[in-house]
Motif scaffolding. Structure first.
Motif, PDB file in Angstrom:
ATOM      1  N   ALA A  92     -22.116  15.918  17.057  1.00 38.07           N
ATOM      2  CA  ALA A  92     -22.973  15.142  17.960  1.00 38.07           C
ATOM      3  C   ALA A  92     -22.568  15.455  19.398  1.00 38.07           C
ATOM      4  O   ALA A  92     -21.395  15.736  19.680  1.00 38.07           O
ATOM      5  CB  ALA A  92     -22.844  13.642  17.702  1.00 38.07           C
ATOM      6  N   ALA A  93     -23.548  15.399  20.285  1.00 37.06           N
ATOM      7  CA  ALA A  93     -23.292  15.526  21.723  1.00 37.06           C
ATOM      8  C   ALA A  93     -23.422  14.137  22.321  1.00 37.06           C
ATOM      9  O   ALA A  93     -24.241  13.342  21.863  1.00 37.06           O
ATOM     10  CB  ALA A  93     -24.308  16.473  22.358  1.00 37.06           C
ATOM     11  N   ILE A  94     -22.625  13.826  23.346  1.00 35.39           N
ATOM     12  CA  ILE A  94     -22.801  12.563  24.058  1.00 35.39           C
ATOM     13  C   ILE A  94     -23.129  12.874  25.518  1.00 35.39           C
ATOM     14  O   ILE A  94     -22.486  13.732  26.134  1.00 35.39           O
ATOM     15  CB  ILE A  94     -21.588  11.614  23.916  1.00 35.39           C
ATOM     16  N   LEU A  95     -24.155  12.207  25.999  1.00 34.81           N
ATOM     17  CA  LEU A  95     -24.581  12.316  27.393  1.00 34.81           C
ATOM     18  C   LEU A  95     -23.369  12.289  28.308  1.00 34.81           C
ATOM     19  O   LEU A  95     -22.524  11.394  28.195  1.00 34.81           O
ATOM     20  CB  LEU A  95     -25.484  11.111  27.694  1.00 34.81           C
ATOM     21  N   PHE A  96     -23.269  13.227  29.237  1.00 32.73           N
ATOM     22  CA  PHE A  96     -22.202  13.160  30.217  1.00 32.73           C
ATOM     23  C   PHE A  96     -22.645  12.261  31.357  1.00 32.73           C
ATOM     24  O   PHE A  96     -23.565  12.590  32.114  1.00 32.73           O
ATOM     25  CB  PHE A  96     -21.797  14.535  30.759  1.00 32.73           C
ATOM     26  N   SER A  97     -21.994  11.108  31.471  1.00 35.43           N
ATOM     27  CA  SER A  97     -22.317  10.137  32.513  1.00 35.43           C
ATOM     28  C   SER A  97     -21.179   9.138  32.559  1.00 35.43           C
ATOM     29  O   SER A  97     -20.057   9.463  32.158  1.00 35.43           O
ATOM     30  CB  SER A  97     -23.642   9.446  32.185  1.00 35.43           C
ATOM     31  N   ASP A  98     -21.443   7.914  32.977  1.00 34.61           N
ATOM     32  CA  ASP A  98     -20.405   6.895  32.975  1.00 34.61           C
ATOM     33  C   ASP A  98     -21.042   5.534  32.745  1.00 34.61           C
ATOM     34  O   ASP A  98     -22.223   5.342  33.044  1.00 34.61           O
ATOM     35  CB  ASP A  98     -19.627   6.896  34.297  1.00 34.61           C
ATOM     36  N   ILE A  99     -20.250   4.570  32.254  1.00 33.57           N
ATOM     37  CA  ILE A  99     -20.806   3.224  32.064  1.00 33.57           C
ATOM     38  C   ILE A  99     -21.066   2.535  33.410  1.00 33.57           C
ATOM     39  O   ILE A  99     -21.826   1.582  33.476  1.00 33.57           O
ATOM     40  CB  ILE A  99     -19.889   2.319  31.193  1.00 33.57           C
ATOM     41  N   LEU A 100     -20.435   3.017  34.486  1.00 35.13           N
ATOM     42  CA  LEU A 100     -20.545   2.304  35.769  1.00 35.13           C
ATOM     43  C   LEU A 100     -21.771   2.708  36.586  1.00 35.13           C
ATOM     44  O   LEU A 100     -21.941   2.258  37.727  1.00 35.13           O
ATOM     45  CB  LEU A 100     -19.250   2.480  36.569  1.00 35.13           C
ATOM     46  N   THR A 101     -22.654   3.520  36.003  1.00 36.24           N
ATOM     47  CA  THR A 101     -23.898   3.894  36.704  1.00 36.24           C
ATOM     48  C   THR A 101     -24.769   2.663  36.951  1.00 36.24           C
ATOM     49  O   THR A 101     -25.463   2.604  37.965  1.00 36.24           O
ATOM     50  CB  THR A 101     -24.704   4.908  35.875  1.00 36.24           C
ATOM     51  N   ILE A 102     -24.774   1.680  36.043  1.00 37.60           N
ATOM     52  CA  ILE A 102     -25.621   0.489  36.230  1.00 37.60           C
ATOM     53  C   ILE A 102     -25.132  -0.341  37.427  1.00 37.60           C
ATOM     54  O   ILE A 102     -25.912  -0.593  38.346  1.00 37.60           O
ATOM     55  CB  ILE A 102     -25.737  -0.360  34.938  1.00 37.60           C
ATOM     56  N   VAL A 131     -27.614  19.612  17.448  1.00 36.25           N
ATOM     57  CA  VAL A 131     -27.004  18.349  16.974  1.00 36.25           C
ATOM     58  C   VAL A 131     -27.694  17.206  17.715  1.00 36.25           C
ATOM     59  O   VAL A 131     -28.290  17.416  18.767  1.00 36.25           O
ATOM     60  CB  VAL A 131     -25.472  18.295  17.249  1.00 36.25           C
ATOM     61  N   PRO A 132     -27.589  15.968  17.200  1.00 38.41           N
ATOM     62  CA  PRO A 132     -28.211  14.840  17.900  1.00 38.41           C
ATOM     63  C   PRO A 132     -27.477  14.485  19.191  1.00 38.41           C
ATOM     64  O   PRO A 132     -26.283  14.751  19.337  1.00 38.41           O
ATOM     65  CB  PRO A 132     -28.115  13.678  16.897  1.00 38.41           C
ATOM     66  N   LEU A 133     -28.235  13.856  20.096  1.00 36.04           N
ATOM     67  CA  LEU A 133     -27.694  13.437  21.385  1.00 36.04           C
ATOM     68  C   LEU A 133     -27.491  11.922  21.397  1.00 36.04           C
ATOM     69  O   LEU A 133     -28.419  11.158  21.121  1.00 36.04           O
ATOM     70  CB  LEU A 133     -28.646  13.843  22.518  1.00 36.04           C
ATOM     71  N   ILE A 134     -26.275  11.490  21.738  1.00 31.64           N
ATOM     72  CA  ILE A 134     -25.934  10.070  21.836  1.00 31.64           C
ATOM     73  C   ILE A 134     -26.108   9.618  23.289  1.00 31.64           C
ATOM     74  O   ILE A 134     -25.547  10.224  24.206  1.00 31.64           O
ATOM     75  CB  ILE A 134     -24.462   9.838  21.418  1.00 31.64           C
ATOM     76  N   GLY A 135     -26.877   8.542  23.491  1.00 33.20           N
ATOM     77  CA  GLY A 135     -26.934   7.879  24.791  1.00 33.20           C
ATOM     78  C   GLY A 135     -25.983   6.696  24.767  1.00 33.20           C
ATOM     79  O   GLY A 135     -25.548   6.274  23.695  1.00 33.20           O
ATOM     80  N   PHE A 136     -25.621   6.127  25.905  1.00 36.50           N
ATOM     81  CA  PHE A 136     -24.659   5.019  25.874  1.00 36.50           C
ATOM     82  C   PHE A 136     -24.748   4.143  27.109  1.00 36.50           C
ATOM     83  O   PHE A 136     -25.360   4.509  28.109  1.00 36.50           O
ATOM     84  CB  PHE A 136     -23.223   5.550  25.738  1.00 36.50           C
ATOM     85  N   GLY A 144     -35.079  10.984  25.331  1.00 34.22           N
ATOM     86  CA  GLY A 144     -34.643  11.886  24.264  1.00 34.22           C
ATOM     87  C   GLY A 144     -33.341  11.541  23.558  1.00 34.22           C
ATOM     88  O   GLY A 144     -32.918  12.276  22.668  1.00 34.22           O
ATOM     89  N   ALA A 145     -32.679  10.431  23.910  1.00 31.20           N
ATOM     90  CA  ALA A 145     -31.448  10.062  23.184  1.00 31.20           C
ATOM     91  C   ALA A 145     -31.798   9.685  21.747  1.00 31.20           C
ATOM     92  O   ALA A 145     -32.783   8.987  21.510  1.00 31.20           O
ATOM     93  CB  ALA A 145     -30.747   8.905  23.884  1.00 31.20           C
ATOM     94  N   GLN A 146     -31.015  10.162  20.783  1.00 31.53           N
ATOM     95  CA  GLN A 146     -31.326   9.963  19.357  1.00 31.53           C
ATOM     96  C   GLN A 146     -30.445   8.936  18.674  1.00 31.53           C
ATOM     97  O   GLN A 146     -30.613   8.628  17.492  1.00 31.53           O
ATOM     98  CB  GLN A 146     -31.242  11.327  18.640  1.00 31.53           C
ATOM     99  N   SER A 147     -29.464   8.416  19.396  1.00 33.50           N
ATOM    100  CA  SER A 147     -28.573   7.396  18.873  1.00 33.50           C
ATOM    101  C   SER A 147     -27.975   6.725  20.111  1.00 33.50           C
ATOM    102  O   SER A 147     -27.974   7.310  21.186  1.00 33.50           O
ATOM    103  CB  SER A 147     -27.486   8.086  18.034  1.00 33.50           C
ATOM    104  N   LEU A 148     -27.493   5.487  19.972  1.00 31.82           N
ATOM    105  CA  LEU A 148     -26.969   4.768  21.131  1.00 31.82           C
ATOM    106  C   LEU A 148     -25.617   4.161  20.800  1.00 31.82           C
ATOM    107  O   LEU A 148     -25.383   3.715  19.679  1.00 31.82           O
ATOM    108  CB  LEU A 148     -27.934   3.644  21.544  1.00 31.82           C
TER     109      LEU A 148
END
Ligand code: CP3
Length: 352
Positions: free
Chosen positions: A72-82, A140-145, A201-205
């Motif tokens: 699986a791939a996970i979006l490259f980002s951070d939880i602090l974007t919000i 592979v699927p992409l995980i958003g978070f 396009g995220a396929q799982s969270l």
């Protein structure tokens, strides 16, 4: 047209369907332990510039997939974007982790917090998601978070990392109604952010509740779990004709896995402080489990890594519903080859 998914082991395991082997990915798989990541971060200038450049964020997302063949791939980002999009002024000070220049301290601060429109200030995240989906081309699927409301609130109130949680707990015990107002606003922000990721396009969270484990059981239910429940209830659970599985992860939350499973999520992240056999007994096979090798095990020799991988697989035992992962993010000083040893061991030892 989006390409058909070639490797869907991760999504099938989260649905507790039989798989030919246990899928594997690791938290923080794109990060500072990889020399190729450090090169791209330097090219971007700093971490937030890397997150906000969709092409470069895509490049680093794919680096560990190319190197280790993860499932699986996970979006490259951070939880602090919000909180950043809420206007709190996120910045990273060298060697000190994240900081906010305008932390949330008063009733007026809470009332002034906006619920960010994901197509506006968070547009760069959605652009990264769609760019990554295109470049993954179905591999592979992409995980958003996102972060959990409680975990985001700890950073928003403390103004950065903390050891004693004095300001956020001060608010919890002195003005719980104010904290609830903030958590509700944050939960509504997370719902629209995650649903926009699915649309892009995220396929799982996955929801990271890094700091739920510092709460008492009663306060965990009231201030952390309740808002993850609100999120689970508000999420888009199907897209492109397929379920979008949702995974909740409370670090140090082993004692609450049963009530976390009651939220109706599909999977639970498990840290290394509980055996997967116990976690499975607590959740009664209602959800998939993701974990839980101690990240420090990767400092060991290849032989010890293999035997620790085997111990985790044996602890989960027979039957579907296991996603192999570390119990928390990979450390920055780990030798990348040791992660390769771990991934190879999972592939080989979990073959059915
Ligand atoms: O897993 C992945 O590969 C996806 C990317 C990802 C990052 N952060 C990249 C990152 C994810 C899923 C996160 C989540 C995150 N961010 C959490 C929850 C998970 C956890 O680790 O408990 C938290 C609490 C944060 C907040 C945050 N961001 C902190 C505390 C730090 C500093 C960490 C440190 O060790 O300095 C960050 C920065 C960060 N986020 C980095 C990365 C790769 C390091 C930044 C750099 O390159 O210098």
């Amino acid at each position: 047209m989006t390409a058909a998914l070639q490797n869907d082991l991760y999504l099938r395991a989260l649905n507790r369907e039989e798989t030919e082997r246990t899928p594997v990915w690791v938290m923080r798989q794109a990060g500072r332990y990889l020399p190729e990541y450090l090169r791209v971060r330097q090219q971007a200038g700093d971490f937030m510039s890397l997150c906000s450049n969709p092409e470069l964020a895509c490049e680093v997302t794919l680096q560990p997939i190319d190197r280790f063949n993860l499932d699986a791939a996970i979006l490259f980002s951070d939880i602090l974007t919000i909180p950043d999009a809420m206007g709190l002024g996120l910045h990273f000070e060298a060697g000190e982790g994240p900081k906010f220049s305008s932390p949330v301290r008063s009733r007026a601060d809470v009332e002034n917090l906006p619920v960010p429109d994901p197509s506006d200030k968070l547009r760069y995240v959605m652009d990264a998601v769609s760019t990554i989906r295109r470049e993954l081309d179905g591999r592979v699927p992409l995980i958003g978070f996102s972060g959990s409301p409680w975990t985001l609130a700890t950073y928003m109130v403390e103004g950065g990392g903390t050891k004693d949680f004095s300001k956020i707990k001060g608010m919890l015990f002195s003005d719980p109604a104010l904290l609830h107002e903030m958590l509700d606003k944050t939960a509504r922000s997370v719902i629209s952010y995650l649903n926009a990721q699915v649309e892009a396009g995220a396929q799982s969270l996955m929801i990271f509740d890094t700091w739920g484990g510092v709460l008492s059981p009663a306060n965990y239910r009231e201030f952390s779990l309740r808002y993850m429940q609100q999120i689970v209830d508000g999420l888009t659970r199907e897209a492109e004709g397929r379920k979008v599985p949702v995974v909740l992860f409370t670090k140090n939350g082993g004692q609450w896995l049963d009530i976390m499973a009651d939220t109706g999520c599909d999977g639970l992240g498990v840290d290394w402080t509980i055996d997967l056999a116990d976690a499975r007994r607590k959740t009664g096979d209602r959800v998939a489990l993701q974990g839980n090798l101690d990240p420090s095990a990767l400092y060991g020799s290849p032989e010890s890594i293999r035997s620790n991988v085997k111990r985790v697989l044996d602890s989960y035992g027979a039957g579907p519903g296991h996603v192999f992962n570390l119990g928390h993010g990979i450390h920055q000083h780990v030798n990348p080859d040791h992660l390769g040893v771990m991934v190879e061991a999972v592939r080989e030892l979990s073959q059915r």
